[in-house]
Write a protein that holds these residues in place. Structure first.
Motif, PDB file in Angstrom:
ATOM      1  N   LEU A  27      12.354  -3.491 -10.028  1.00 53.35           N
ATOM      2  CA  LEU A  27      11.323  -2.478  -9.763  1.00 53.35           C
ATOM      3  C   LEU A  27      10.723  -1.946 -11.060  1.00 53.35           C
ATOM      4  O   LEU A  27       9.503  -1.764 -11.162  1.00 53.35           O
ATOM      5  CB  LEU A  27      11.931  -1.323  -8.968  1.00 53.35           C
ATOM      6  CG  LEU A  27      12.015  -1.472  -7.446  1.00 53.35           C
ATOM      7  CD1 LEU A  27      12.729  -0.280  -6.848  1.00 53.35           C
ATOM      8  CD2 LEU A  27      10.634  -1.628  -6.840  1.00 53.35           C
ATOM      9  N   ALA A  28      11.575  -1.705 -12.054  1.00 58.98           N
ATOM     10  CA  ALA A  28      11.066  -1.217 -13.335  1.00 58.98           C
ATOM     11  C   ALA A  28      10.147  -2.246 -13.981  1.00 58.98           C
ATOM     12  O   ALA A  28       9.110  -1.892 -14.560  1.00 58.98           O
ATOM     13  CB  ALA A  28      12.235  -0.889 -14.261  1.00 58.98           C
ATOM     14  N   ALA A  29      10.517  -3.528 -13.884  1.00 60.76           N
ATOM     15  CA  ALA A  29       9.663  -4.578 -14.448  1.00 60.76           C
ATOM     16  C   ALA A  29       8.328  -4.651 -13.716  1.00 60.76           C
ATOM     17  O   ALA A  29       7.275  -4.881 -14.338  1.00 60.76           O
ATOM     18  CB  ALA A  29      10.375  -5.932 -14.366  1.00 60.76           C
ATOM     19  N   PHE A  30       8.344  -4.420 -12.403  1.00 66.12           N
ATOM     20  CA  PHE A  30       7.091  -4.449 -11.636  1.00 66.12           C
ATOM     21  C   PHE A  30       6.187  -3.281 -12.039  1.00 66.12           C
ATOM     22  O   PHE A  30       4.983  -3.464 -12.260  1.00 66.12           O
ATOM     23  CB  PHE A  30       7.399  -4.383 -10.136  1.00 66.12           C
ATOM     24  CG  PHE A  30       6.180  -4.267  -9.275  1.00 66.12           C
ATOM     25  CD1 PHE A  30       5.395  -5.379  -9.017  1.00 66.12           C
ATOM     26  CD2 PHE A  30       5.799  -3.046  -8.732  1.00 66.12           C
ATOM     27  CE1 PHE A  30       4.249  -5.278  -8.230  1.00 66.12           C
ATOM     28  CE2 PHE A  30       4.665  -2.936  -7.951  1.00 66.12           C
ATOM     29  CZ  PHE A  30       3.889  -4.060  -7.698  1.00 66.12           C
ATOM     30  N   VAL A  31       6.762  -2.091 -12.137  1.00 66.68           N
ATOM     31  CA  VAL A  31       5.962  -0.937 -12.564  1.00 66.68           C
ATOM     32  C   VAL A  31       5.454  -1.146 -13.986  1.00 66.68           C
ATOM     33  O   VAL A  31       4.304  -0.808 -14.319  1.00 66.68           O
ATOM     34  CB  VAL A  31       6.787   0.356 -12.464  1.00 66.68           C
ATOM     35  CG1 VAL A  31       5.994   1.538 -12.993  1.00 66.68           C
ATOM     36  CG2 VAL A  31       7.204   0.609 -11.029  1.00 66.68           C
ATOM     37  N   GLY A  32       6.296  -1.735 -14.843  1.00 67.17           N
ATOM     38  CA  GLY A  32       5.854  -2.049 -16.201  1.00 67.17           C
ATOM     39  C   GLY A  32       4.689  -3.020 -16.209  1.00 67.17           C
ATOM     40  O   GLY A  32       3.769  -2.893 -17.025  1.00 67.17           O
TER      41      GLY A  32
END
Length: 430
Positions: free
Chosen positions: A53-58
């Motif tokens: 999820l963090a990679a997607f938001v990034g």
């Protein structure tokens, strides 16, 4: 001769029992158990999905920060392929550079194979990852250990700063032979951190002063003391007017691979410290006491344990670990005292401990991840033009998602599971 009366009916033979089902093989049982828990809201799944999820938001932030890509969205209804292809190009390029800067660059392997490159170039990315991760392991263990004992050691930054001071002073003031000099400098760093951890520990034990408030104040005190100390005569580097101390003697520096590879003995010490903390928590009498005190102080006191003594020793041990993190920083990479010699390793240790679920080996893995993000972020900024602050955003997002497992469970429709808490306990009142 016949007799009147009921005649016994013939007894029907009992039906043979159904054949027993063949026992399931152990491997099938393990596989079915693994598949059943794969998409459940357990600790491992939530952690991995939090990173996703963090990679997607990034990735969304990368797209929003690129003006050229945003221009393609102005005519997305006419040619949507332009927007999607340009978005994929910028995001994949950024994350590819992140990987190449943190793990390995395939181009360097090819260059080494054909003789135009060296093996040092191949291992340079992983060397940078290990260099950034080593001090985070120590500060993360410091926070995690205090958490397990029911204390919130937010003073890892101050303890690490004092560790850099005492280790640095021992590194350039003590005239000792090589091996002994290094051991003395590391011991000085640990003792400095222990001293700085003793203050909130004894205040908590004797007066009930909240360790969060005390350690926050000590963070400022340590930072200001460092700024004052390095400008003093005998400490400041001769011929310099800026705030920098003398250089640590080569006999007190942590051995490294040399050249462009900065990875040093600090990462080995970090792994040993992780094993030591794991043994302390799970195999030692002190570890049992601190876990008991962290879980329920009144019950531990009723059982005959000294809560005050445990709090004091716990904060001293946590401070010693953070001090070792500062020592590896000044003896391994900085080699001199400056106002920013400790960086943010103490505050980053908080995130590492939370990501590692306050478990020693989980903390080590989290430190390696944060080290990889930092090392890869440097290349991502140089090659893709993505700000290094994006790495900080990724770190924060990972911790946010891990701290909110219900959110991850809802987004991915995970089955209910017994999700591990962020820590065995938290400081009372927080």
């Amino acid at each position: 001769m016949s007799t009147d009366g009921p005649v016994d009916a013939p007894v029907a033979e009992a039906a043979p029992p159904p054949p027993a089902a063949p026992p399931k093989e152990e491997s099938d049982s393990f596989l079915s158990h693994f598949l059943h828990n794969l998409w459940a809201a357990n600790t491992v799944t939530v952690t991995l999905l939090s990173i996703v999820l963090a990679a997607f938001v990034g990735a969304v932030l990368i797209v929003l920060s690129d003006p050229a890509v945003l221009d393609t969205f102005s005519y997305i209804t006419a040619r949507p392929s332009d927007a999607f292809s340009s978005s994929w190009t910028v995001v994949s390029s950024a994350y590819a550079d992140l990987f190449k800067g943190a793990i390995v660059d395939p181009a360097t392997i090819t260059a080494w194979a054909n003789g135009s490159g060296t093996w040092r170039q191949v291992f340079f990315p992983i060397s940078e990852t290990l260099t950034y991760a080593a001090p985070l392991v120590f500060t993360g263990l410091s926070v995690a250990l205090a958490f397990r004992g029911g204390l919130f050691n937010i003073g890892g930054q101050g303890q690490a700063i004092i560790g850099t001071i005492t280790a640095g002073l021992a590194g350039f003031l003590l005239p000792l032979p090589p091996v002994i000099h290094l051991i003395a400098a590391l011991a000085a760093g640990a003792l400095g951190g222990m001293l700085w951890g003793f203050v909130p520990g004894i205040l908590k034990a004797r007066t009930g002063a909240h360790e969060v408030i005390v350690t926050i104040m000590l963070n400022y005190t340590a930072n200001l003391f460092l700024s004052w100390l390095i400008l003093q005569k005998g400490i400041q580097q001769p011929g310099r007017s800026d705030a920098i101390s003398k250089t640590v003697d080569s006999s007190a520096t942590l051995p490294s691979f040399g050249g462009e590879l900065r990875a040093n003995l600090g990462i080995v010490l970090a792994v040993l410290a992780t094993a030591g903390v794991a043994w302390l928590l799970n195999r030692s009498a002190f570890g049992f006491e601190l876990r008991a005190v962290g879980a329920n102080p009144p019950a531990a006191r009723t059982a005959g344990m000294s809560v005050a003594k445990t709090y004091t020793l716990l904060m001293m041990t946590a401070g010693g670990l953070a001090g070792l993190g500062g020592a590896t920083q000044v003896l391994g990479t900085a080699h001199a005292l400056t106002t920013q010699v400790a960086g943010n390793i103490g505050f980053d240790g908080l995130l590492v401990a939370l990501l590692g679920r306050n478990r020693p080996w989980g903390t080590l893995a989290a430190a390696l991840l944060f080290g990889a993000l930092r090392a890869g972020g440097n290349r991502m900024q140089s090659y893709s033009g993505i700000s290094l602050e994006l790495v900080t955003v990724l770190q924060a997002l990972i911790v946010i998602f891990i701290a909110a497992p219900a959110l991850v469970k809802t987004i991915f429709h995970l089955r209910a599971a017994r999700t591990a808490r962020l820590g065995a306990s938290m400081a009372k009142g927080w």
